[in-house]
Design a protein around this motif. Structure first.
Motif, PDB file in Angstrom:
ATOM      1  N   LYS A  24       0.838  -1.202   0.000  1.00 43.15           N
ATOM      2  CA  LYS A  24       0.000   0.000   0.000  1.00 43.15           C
ATOM      3  C   LYS A  24       0.874   1.253   0.000  1.00 43.15           C
ATOM      4  N   LEU A  25       1.913   1.241   0.801  1.00 46.99           N
ATOM      5  CA  LEU A  25       2.841   2.380   0.887  1.00 46.99           C
ATOM      6  C   LEU A  25       3.451   2.680  -0.488  1.00 46.99           C
ATOM      7  N   LEU A  26       3.900   1.619  -1.191  1.00 48.71           N
ATOM      8  CA  LEU A  26       4.560   1.814  -2.489  1.00 48.71           C
ATOM      9  C   LEU A  26       3.570   2.300  -3.541  1.00 48.71           C
ATOM     10  N   ARG A  27       2.326   1.797  -3.442  1.00 51.13           N
ATOM     11  CA  ARG A  27       1.310   2.216  -4.402  1.00 51.13           C
ATOM     12  C   ARG A  27       0.995   3.703  -4.221  1.00 51.13           C
ATOM     13  N   LYS A  28       0.901   4.127  -2.947  1.00 46.38           N
ATOM     14  CA  LYS A  28       0.564   5.527  -2.673  1.00 46.38           C
ATOM     15  C   LYS A  28       1.750   6.455  -2.881  1.00 46.38           C
ATOM     16  N   HIS A  29       2.944   5.935  -2.672  1.00 47.86           N
ATOM     17  CA  HIS A  29       4.135   6.801  -2.680  1.00 47.86           C
ATOM     18  C   HIS A  29       5.255   6.174  -3.516  1.00 47.86           C
ATOM     19  N   ILE A 165       6.717   1.875  16.440  1.00 48.04           N
ATOM     20  CA  ILE A 165       5.809   0.721  16.512  1.00 48.04           C
ATOM     21  C   ILE A 165       4.495   1.103  15.826  1.00 48.04           C
ATOM     22  N   ILE A 166       4.118   0.290  14.843  1.00 44.49           N
ATOM     23  CA  ILE A 166       2.841   0.502  14.149  1.00 44.49           C
ATOM     24  C   ILE A 166       1.885  -0.610  14.594  1.00 44.49           C
ATOM     25  N   ILE A 167       0.688  -0.245  15.023  1.00 44.09           N
ATOM     26  CA  ILE A 167      -0.319  -1.269  15.350  1.00 44.09           C
ATOM     27  C   ILE A 167      -1.248  -1.389  14.150  1.00 44.09           C
ATOM     28  N   HIS A 168      -1.234  -2.578  13.541  1.00 44.76           N
ATOM     29  CA  HIS A 168      -2.060  -2.795  12.353  1.00 44.76           C
ATOM     30  C   HIS A 168      -3.386  -3.396  12.790  1.00 44.76           C
ATOM     31  N   ASN A 169      -4.393  -2.550  12.922  1.00 46.55           N
ATOM     32  CA  ASN A 169      -5.699  -3.009  13.393  1.00 46.55           C
ATOM     33  C   ASN A 169      -6.401  -3.884  12.360  1.00 46.55           C
ATOM     34  N   ASP A 170      -7.419  -4.587  12.816  1.00 48.98           N
ATOM     35  CA  ASP A 170      -8.189  -5.456  11.926  1.00 48.98           C
ATOM     36  C   ASP A 170      -9.177  -4.602  11.132  1.00 48.98           C
ATOM     37  N   TRP A 171      -9.261  -4.869   9.817  1.00 49.48           N
ATOM     38  CA  TRP A 171     -10.142  -4.036   8.979  1.00 49.48           C
ATOM     39  C   TRP A 171     -11.600  -4.153   9.394  1.00 49.48           C
ATOM     40  N   SER A 172     -11.957  -5.305  10.020  1.00 50.54           N
ATOM     41  CA  SER A 172     -13.365  -5.453  10.430  1.00 50.54           C
ATOM     42  C   SER A 172     -13.689  -4.504  11.587  1.00 50.54           C
ATOM     43  N   GLU A 173     -12.673  -4.119  12.340  1.00 48.95           N
ATOM     44  CA  GLU A 173     -12.899  -3.159  13.441  1.00 48.95           C
ATOM     45  C   GLU A 173     -12.569  -1.740  13.023  1.00 48.95           C
ATOM     46  N   VAL A 174     -11.523  -1.605  12.203  1.00 53.11           N
ATOM     47  CA  VAL A 174     -11.109  -0.279  11.716  1.00 53.11           C
ATOM     48  C   VAL A 174     -11.012  -0.391  10.189  1.00 53.11           C
ATOM     49  N   PRO A 175     -12.071  -0.010   9.476  1.00 56.84           N
ATOM     50  CA  PRO A 175     -12.094  -0.254   8.025  1.00 56.84           C
ATOM     51  C   PRO A 175     -10.893   0.336   7.274  1.00 56.84           C
ATOM     52  N   ASP A 176     -10.351   1.455   7.755  1.00 54.45           N
ATOM     53  CA  ASP A 176      -9.219   2.087   7.068  1.00 54.45           C
ATOM     54  C   ASP A 176      -7.867   1.628   7.616  1.00 54.45           C
ATOM     55  N   ALA A 177      -7.851   0.512   8.338  1.00 52.97           N
ATOM     56  CA  ALA A 177      -6.631   0.130   9.068  1.00 52.97           C
ATOM     57  C   ALA A 177      -5.380   0.096   8.178  1.00 52.97           C
ATOM     58  N   LEU A 178      -5.546  -0.450   6.949  1.00 52.92           N
ATOM     59  CA  LEU A 178      -4.387  -0.586   6.076  1.00 52.92           C
ATOM     60  C   LEU A 178      -3.862   0.781   5.628  1.00 52.92           C
ATOM     61  N   ASP A 179      -4.790   1.655   5.246  1.00 49.91           N
ATOM     62  CA  ASP A 179      -4.393   3.017   4.847  1.00 49.91           C
ATOM     63  C   ASP A 179      -3.724   3.751   6.001  1.00 49.91           C
ATOM     64  N   ALA A 181      -2.125   2.483   8.570  1.00 54.08           N
ATOM     65  CA  ALA A 181      -0.778   1.948   8.831  1.00 54.08           C
ATOM     66  C   ALA A 181       0.215   2.417   7.766  1.00 54.08           C
ATOM     67  N   ALA A 182      -0.201   2.379   6.485  1.00 54.24           N
ATOM     68  CA  ALA A 182       0.703   2.819   5.402  1.00 54.24           C
ATOM     69  C   ALA A 182       1.012   4.313   5.560  1.00 54.24           C
ATOM     70  N   ASP A 183       0.003   5.105   5.944  1.00 52.80           N
ATOM     71  CA  ASP A 183       0.221   6.545   6.142  1.00 52.80           C
ATOM     72  C   ASP A 183       1.158   6.785   7.325  1.00 52.80           C
ATOM     73  N   GLU A 184       1.048   5.940   8.341  1.00 54.75           N
ATOM     74  CA  GLU A 184       1.945   6.103   9.501  1.00 54.75           C
ATOM     75  C   GLU A 184       3.390   5.814   9.098  1.00 54.75           C
ATOM     76  N   VAL A 185       3.588   4.788   8.271  1.00 53.21           N
ATOM     77  CA  VAL A 185       4.960   4.502   7.808  1.00 53.21           C
ATOM     78  C   VAL A 185       5.478   5.683   6.989  1.00 53.21           C
ATOM     79  N   TYR A 186       4.615   6.229   6.134  1.00 56.05           N
ATOM     80  CA  TYR A 186       5.069   7.368   5.310  1.00 56.05           C
ATOM     81  C   TYR A 186       5.349   8.599   6.184  1.00 56.05           C
ATOM     82  N   ALA A 187       4.587   8.739   7.274  1.00 48.15           N
ATOM     83  CA  ALA A 187       4.834   9.858   8.203  1.00 48.15           C
ATOM     84  C   ALA A 187       6.238   9.723   8.818  1.00 48.15           C
ATOM     85  N   ILE A 188       6.644   8.502   9.112  1.00 48.68           N
ATOM     86  CA  ILE A 188       7.983   8.269   9.674  1.00 48.68           C
ATOM     87  C   ILE A 188       9.044   8.659   8.634  1.00 48.68           C
ATOM     88  N   ILE A 189       8.816   8.210   7.382  1.00 52.74           N
ATOM     89  CA  ILE A 189       9.759   8.527   6.303  1.00 52.74           C
ATOM     90  C   ILE A 189       9.835  10.045   6.125  1.00 52.74           C
TER      91      ILE A 189
END
Ligand code: 5GP
Length: 212
Positions: A24-29, A165-179, A181-189
């Motif tokens: 997801k990170l590579l696709r967005k960035h 530390i990134i907590i990757h939540n379950d999409w069933s609980e947090v629908p945007d979890a993947l986005d 997490a990827a945004d958090e990695v990009y924020a670190i970069i």
């Protein structure tokens, strides 16, 4: 001389979703690059040689170790995986920020040999969730799920050695979890790109021009 890129190592328990986050990170960035590793494991359905991994024989992997070609390498679940020095050098020299999606042993090696490496650890929200993700993948045998779960406690104990530390939540609980997490990695970069050391040349130039 062009500014060198920065190295980010991403790890976490199998099934925590780190490959999905990285994809997801590579696709967005597209400004972020991913290193393709060598492995002795057999390709899974849909995996392409040279894209997913460089699939090599045990003998070839041995040769690469003897040639000192690896930046880091490790045994993971009965197979061997390694990052090529040539790939790291080429991307960093080109000024690209490079992500290595590798196991905990490899991350610790990378962080130990270079303090400028940023370590990012991806955690599942819970043990139950991790087990469910491994089963849902459908690519693992019961035996390999058992082996992987056994390794997780030890891996999480190593998370204290990482920078983020990134907590990757379950999409069933947090629908945007993947986005998220990827945004958090990009924020670190992004934060690393804005550090004083990355901005020093700019500041020197600005100061010089202001002084007239
Ligand atoms: P998989 O077989 O599921 O693709 O990967 C198994 C584990 O090996 C994952 O934790 C993955 O991050 C790790 N891995 C992949 N490439 C490398 C590498 O180059 N070096 C190390 N140390 N681990 C790797």
């Amino acid at each position: 001389m062009a500014k060198r890129g920065r190295l980010f190592v991403i790890s976490g328990p199998a099934g925590a979703g780190k490959s999905e986050i990285v994809k997801k990170l590579l696709r967005k960035h597209p400004d972020v690059k991913l290193s393709v590793s060598c492995t002795t494991r057999a390709p899974r359905p849909g995996e392409v040689d040279g894209v997913s991994y460089h699939f090599v024989t045990e003998a070839r992997f041995e040769e690469l170790i003897a040639e000192n070609a690896f930046y880091e390498w490790a045994h993971v679940h009965q197979n061997r995986y390694g990052t090529l020095k040539s790939v790291v050098k080429q991307e960093l020299d080109a000024g690209h920020d490079l992500v290595l999606e590798i196991d905990v042993q490899g991350c610790l090696q990378a962080m130990a040999q270079d303090p400028s490496v940023t370590g990012i650890f991806v955690c599942p929200p819970s043990r139950e969730n991790l087990e469910k993700r491994l089963r849902d993948r459908g690519t693992e045998t019961e035996e390999s799920i058992r082996v992987r779960l056994n390794n997780v406690a030890g891996e999480v104990a190593q998370a204290y050695k990482y920078h983020y530390i990134i907590i990757h939540n379950d999409w069933s609980e947090v629908p945007d979890a993947l986005d998220i997490a990827a945004d958090e990695v990009y924020a670190i970069i992004t934060a690393r790109r804005l550090e004083l050391d990355s901005r020093r040349d700019f500041l020197d130039h600005l100061s010089a021009t202001l002084r007239g």
